[in-house]
Structure formats: structure tokens, C-alpha cells
Design a protein around this motif. Structure first.
Motif, PDB file in Angstrom:
ATOM      1  N   PRO A 106      38.785  49.820  33.893  1.00 31.68           N
ATOM      2  CA  PRO A 106      38.644  50.221  32.485  1.00 31.68           C
ATOM      3  C   PRO A 106      39.917  50.758  31.842  1.00 31.68           C
ATOM      4  O   PRO A 106      39.986  50.846  30.617  1.00 31.68           O
ATOM      5  CB  PRO A 106      37.570  51.315  32.553  1.00 31.68           C
ATOM      6  CG  PRO A 106      37.701  51.885  33.932  1.00 31.68           C
ATOM      7  CD  PRO A 106      38.078  50.725  34.812  1.00 31.68           C
ATOM      8  N   GLU A 139      35.806  40.438  42.389  1.00 28.25           N
ATOM      9  CA  GLU A 139      36.719  40.003  41.336  1.00 28.25           C
ATOM     10  C   GLU A 139      38.111  39.700  41.895  1.00 28.25           C
ATOM     11  O   GLU A 139      38.784  38.766  41.441  1.00 28.25           O
ATOM     12  CB  GLU A 139      36.808  41.075  40.244  1.00 28.25           C
ATOM     13  CG  GLU A 139      35.502  41.321  39.492  1.00 28.25           C
ATOM     14  CD  GLU A 139      35.069  40.132  38.645  1.00 28.25           C
ATOM     15  OE1 GLU A 139      35.900  39.226  38.402  1.00 28.25           O
ATOM     16  OE2 GLU A 139      33.897  40.101  38.225  1.00 28.25           O
ATOM     17  N   LEU A 141      30.797  49.474  42.280  1.00 31.15           N
ATOM     18  CA  LEU A 141      32.115  49.228  41.696  1.00 31.15           C
ATOM     19  C   LEU A 141      33.109  48.743  42.746  1.00 31.15           C
ATOM     20  O   LEU A 141      33.935  47.860  42.473  1.00 31.15           O
ATOM     21  CB  LEU A 141      32.627  50.498  41.019  1.00 31.15           C
ATOM     22  CG  LEU A 141      31.919  50.905  39.726  1.00 31.15           C
ATOM     23  CD1 LEU A 141      32.409  52.264  39.258  1.00 31.15           C
ATOM     24  CD2 LEU A 141      32.131  49.854  38.640  1.00 31.15           C
ATOM     25  N   THR A 173      34.671  45.104  42.591  1.00 34.89           N
ATOM     26  CA  THR A 173      36.126  44.951  42.551  1.00 34.89           C
ATOM     27  C   THR A 173      36.584  43.961  43.611  1.00 34.89           C
ATOM     28  O   THR A 173      37.451  43.109  43.359  1.00 34.89           O
ATOM     29  CB  THR A 173      36.807  46.312  42.767  1.00 34.89           C
ATOM     30  OG1 THR A 173      36.391  47.221  41.739  1.00 34.89           O
ATOM     31  CG2 THR A 173      38.321  46.181  42.727  1.00 34.89           C
ATOM     32  N   ARG A 183      36.971  44.712  32.546  1.00 40.28           N
ATOM     33  CA  ARG A 183      36.980  46.126  32.201  1.00 40.28           C
ATOM     34  C   ARG A 183      35.950  46.947  32.975  1.00 40.28           C
ATOM     35  O   ARG A 183      36.127  48.144  33.160  1.00 40.28           O
ATOM     36  CB  ARG A 183      36.734  46.304  30.701  1.00 40.28           C
ATOM     37  CG  ARG A 183      37.917  45.942  29.828  1.00 40.28           C
ATOM     38  CD  ARG A 183      39.104  46.847  30.089  1.00 40.28           C
ATOM     39  NE  ARG A 183      40.229  46.537  29.218  1.00 40.28           N
ATOM     40  CZ  ARG A 183      41.475  46.895  29.471  1.00 40.28           C
ATOM     41  NH1 ARG A 183      41.751  47.557  30.583  1.00 40.28           N
ATOM     42  NH2 ARG A 183      42.435  46.588  28.638  1.00 40.28           N
ATOM     43  N   TYR A 184      34.877  46.329  33.423  1.00 39.19           N
ATOM     44  CA  TYR A 184      33.862  47.138  34.093  1.00 39.19           C
ATOM     45  C   TYR A 184      34.333  47.633  35.461  1.00 39.19           C
ATOM     46  O   TYR A 184      33.778  48.598  35.995  1.00 39.19           O
ATOM     47  CB  TYR A 184      32.536  46.382  34.199  1.00 39.19           C
ATOM     48  CG  TYR A 184      32.430  45.350  35.302  1.00 39.19           C
ATOM     49  CD1 TYR A 184      31.796  45.661  36.505  1.00 39.19           C
ATOM     50  CD2 TYR A 184      32.939  44.066  35.131  1.00 39.19           C
ATOM     51  CE1 TYR A 184      31.679  44.715  37.513  1.00 39.19           C
ATOM     52  CE2 TYR A 184      32.823  43.115  36.125  1.00 39.19           C
ATOM     53  CZ  TYR A 184      32.195  43.444  37.317  1.00 39.19           C
ATOM     54  OH  TYR A 184      32.083  42.505  38.306  1.00 39.19           O
ATOM     55  N   VAL A 185      35.359  47.015  36.031  1.00 37.82           N
ATOM     56  CA  VAL A 185      35.939  47.527  37.275  1.00 37.82           C
ATOM     57  C   VAL A 185      37.356  48.057  37.074  1.00 37.82           C
ATOM     58  O   VAL A 185      37.886  48.737  37.959  1.00 37.82           O
ATOM     59  CB  VAL A 185      35.935  46.462  38.397  1.00 37.82           C
ATOM     60  CG1 VAL A 185      34.522  46.121  38.806  1.00 37.82           C
ATOM     61  CG2 VAL A 185      36.714  45.225  37.992  1.00 37.82           C
TER      62      VAL A 185
END
Length: 255
Positions: free
Chosen positions: A35, A249, A242, A246, A31-33
């Protein structure tokens, strides 16, 4: 399934009946990248053409705004901040119109299957940075005085919507390190010339109503200038974090 997810799924299904293009798969990013709920990402991507059009129209309005003409069509057509600056400085001034142009063209490029990762990153950075910088400046520094109330709230809400748009991009962009570097260079350069090393008769940050008007222009020695500068730099750093997070991830899920 949670009730709100059920409602979201029904909204997505309704939009899909009109805009049925196959979408990139959701990658399950944290969620932090990422949301936004998946259904909202889907709706945004299905509506890519209308959203791109709205952004590009917003770009035209933004240039009109920076020309000091939001409610006036009488000549001269270029006044305001653009009218007070040399032509060579124009690319450095209308930051929000440039950001809506980047995200609009990014969505168009995706829909046309054009591979332009640097454009996607400019759209991501622009939406994060200007989408959060402008509401802060309007709410904390400028206040509603000096412009029509409808325009004040339009600026705030439309820019917050830009920040949400940024989180559609991870579904179709690779967030390559080189493309992130391009965006860091452009927005970092903007911060430098907007606030710290004026060139071409700068500084060229968006005029702040919180800065007093003095002979020869605005007074950039006041606290409002420093707060606007600090928030701009913070947002550039945030967008950089971010974007790179991203990328990390995404690579994890490809391994």
C-alpha cells in the motif's frame, strides 16, 4: 506525474543524496499487499540503518515498560508484568518489543546481505499484528486513564508506524512458504497461550487496564479480554493472508 508523487520523488532524491545504497527494484505489486507509494518505500529502505536503530532502542524501552519501570530507575528493576511472571514465561510476554526487535534485525540482515527469510517474516507478522493490536486496545478498550497522556499517544503512534514498516519488507524478502509457516506458528502459539490455553502462570497477553484488578491478578472474564483476544486472532489471520498473497503476487511476476 501527480503533485504528491512529485513531492515524494523529491523527498526520495534528497534522502538518496545522503543514503545512496542501491535498492531492490519495485515489483509493481498490487496495493492490497504493497500500500505504500514507491517513493516512501524507497525512503524507508534508504533509512534502514536509522530505522533499525530506532526499533532496537524501542525494544529496550519495551522491555523496560513491561518491567513496570517507564518513569522509575530505582531498584528493584523488574516489576510489572515481567516481575509477576516466571522467568520461563518471559519470551511470551513482551510482544511489541519482540516485534520491534524482529523488524530491526530484519533490516540489519538485509543491509548486511544475510539470507534469513524466517526473520523477515517474523518482522512482517509482528509489525502487522502488534502495530494494529495496540492502537485498538488503547483507543477502544483501555482509554487514556492510568498512564501519562504522552505515553498513551506514544504507544498508539509508534505502533501505527510499526504497521507501516511491515510494508517495506516485500522489497527485499521472498515471502517463502516455509518462512510464513514459521511466523504463523510463533504468532499462533502466542495467541493460544495469551488467551485460550494459559501456561506458566498465564494468560500472558499484555496487561489490559480495562480488565479489573482482583485478588490474584486481573479478571480475564470481562468483555475486554475477549475483544482483545478476537482482534489478536483476526490480525494473525490477516498477516497470514497478506504474507501468502504477497508470495503469490511475487511468483506471478517471476513467471
Amino acid at each position: 506525474m501527480a503533485p504528491d508523487e512529485g513531492v515524494g520523488g523529491r523527498i526520495d532524491a534528497a534522502v538518496a543524496r545522503l543514503f545512496s545504497r542501491r535498492l531492490p527494484d519495485a515489483e509493481g505489486l498490487p496495493r492490497y499487499v504493497a500500500p505504500l507509494p514507491t517513493w516512501l518505500e524507497n525512503v524507508g529502505l534508504r533509512l534502514a540503518w536509522p530505522i533499525a536503530l530506532v526499533n532496537l532502542v524501542g525494544t529496550l524501552f519495551g522491555f523496560w515498560y513491561y518491567a513496570g519501570r517507564p518513569l522509575n530507575t530505582a531498584p528493584p528493576l523488574v516489576e510489572g508484568q515481567l516481575g509477576a511472571a516466571p522467568l520461563a514465561a518471559y519470551p511470551l510476554i513482551p510482544d511489541s518489543p519482540a516485534a520491534t526487535m524482529f523488524i530491526g534485525l530484519s533490516l540489519v540482515a538485509w543491509r548486511l546481505d544475510w539470507d534469513v527469510p524466517w526473520l523477515h517474516m517474523l518482522g512482517f507478522f509482528g509489525c502487522i499484528k502488534l502495530g494494529l493490536w495496540t492502537p485498538y486496545v488503547q483507543l477502544v478498550l483501555n482509554g487514556p486513564g492510568g498512564i501519562p497522556l504522552w505515553l498513551y499517544w506514544f504507544l498508539i503512534l509508534s505502533h501505527l508506524a510499526m504497521a507501516l514498516e511491515a510494508f517495506l519488507i516485500h522489497r527485499y524478502a521472498s515471502f517463502s512458504v516455509i518462512s510464513v509457516a514459521v511466523a504463523v506458528f510463533w504468532y499462533g502459539f502466542n495467541d493460544i497461550v495469551d488467551y485460550f490455553v494459559p501456561i506458566l502462570d498465564g494468560p500472558h497477553h499484555t496487561w489490559l487496564r480495562a480488565e479489573p484488578l482482583v485478588t490474584g491478578g486481573f479478571d480475564h472474564t470481562v468483555l475486554a479480554h475477549d475483544l482483545a483476544a478476537g482482534w489478536a486472532v483476526v490480525l494473525t489471520l490477516m498477516a497470514t493472508f497478506l504474507a501468502l498473497a504477497t508470495r503469490v503476487e511475487k511468483v506471478k511476476r517471476q513467471a
